[in-house]
Design a protein around this motif. Structure first.
Motif, PDB file in Angstrom:
ATOM      1  N   ARG A   7       0.849  -1.191   0.000  1.00  0.00           N
ATOM      2  CA  ARG A   7       0.000   0.000   0.000  1.00  0.00           C
ATOM      3  C   ARG A   7       0.883   1.240   0.000  1.00  0.00           C
ATOM      4  O   ARG A   7       1.923   1.263   0.642  1.00  0.00           O
ATOM      5  N   ARG A   8       0.427   2.253  -0.722  1.00  0.00           N
ATOM      6  CA  ARG A   8       1.138   3.527  -0.763  1.00  0.00           C
ATOM      7  C   ARG A   8       0.204   4.615  -0.275  1.00  0.00           C
ATOM      8  O   ARG A   8      -0.981   4.621  -0.616  1.00  0.00           O
ATOM      9  N   PRO A   9       0.709   5.545   0.483  1.00  0.00           N
ATOM     10  CA  PRO A   9      -0.138   6.659   0.918  1.00  0.00           C
ATOM     11  C   PRO A   9      -0.554   7.506  -0.282  1.00  0.00           C
ATOM     12  O   PRO A   9       0.198   7.657  -1.239  1.00  0.00           O
ATOM     13  N   ALA A  10      -1.760   8.022  -0.213  1.00  0.00           N
ATOM     14  CA  ALA A  10      -2.264   8.896  -1.271  1.00  0.00           C
ATOM     15  C   ALA A  10      -3.068  10.010  -0.619  1.00  0.00           C
ATOM     16  O   ALA A  10      -3.709   9.805   0.410  1.00  0.00           O
ATOM     17  N   ASN A  34     -10.438   4.764   6.032  1.00  0.00           N
ATOM     18  CA  ASN A  34      -9.516   4.231   5.032  1.00  0.00           C
ATOM     19  C   ASN A  34     -10.006   2.883   4.499  1.00  0.00           C
ATOM     20  O   ASN A  34     -10.041   2.659   3.288  1.00  0.00           O
ATOM     21  N   ASN A  35     -10.390   1.980   5.396  1.00  0.00           N
ATOM     22  CA  ASN A  35     -10.855   0.658   4.984  1.00  0.00           C
ATOM     23  C   ASN A  35     -12.120   0.764   4.148  1.00  0.00           C
ATOM     24  O   ASN A  35     -12.276   0.074   3.142  1.00  0.00           O
ATOM     25  N   TYR A  36     -13.032   1.633   4.555  1.00  0.00           N
ATOM     26  CA  TYR A  36     -14.286   1.793   3.824  1.00  0.00           C
ATOM     27  C   TYR A  36     -14.029   2.321   2.406  1.00  0.00           C
ATOM     28  O   TYR A  36     -14.533   1.765   1.428  1.00  0.00           O
TER      29      TYR A  36
END
Length: 89
Positions: A7-10, A34-36
């Motif tokens: 995963r990469r931050p965006a 984030n998960n949603y």
């Protein structure tokens, strides 16, 4: 054997009302924001409708007018009409 998902931050700029709606939906499902959001995006990107669904969507889009006799007062009435149409074929 588990595989690691990278995963990469965006960072995104969203309308305030949209962000608040996403937060409410996430809380309603007892999930992090984030998960949603990730699950919604995964659903959009990877869940393409099958050929039958695509054909039904195309038919609905291209239909010019809906006859008055196809307005139903209940779901039962609709299903009876659909069953009769299927039996006639």
């Amino acid at each position: 054997m588990a595989t690691t998902i990278t995963r990469r931050p965006a960072s995104f700029r969203l309308r305030t009302d949209l962000l608040e709606g996403l937060k409410r939906n996430a809380a309603r499902e007892n999930r992090t924001l984030n998960n949603y959001v990730e699950s919604v995006l995964l659903d959009i990107v990877y869940n393409e409708p099958n050929e039958e669904t695509k054909a039904a969507i195309e038919e609905a889009i291209n239909r010019k007018a809906y006859p008055d006799n196809e307005l139903y007062s209940s779901a039962d009435e609709l299903f009876e009409a659909l069953n009769a149409e299927t039996d006639a074929k």
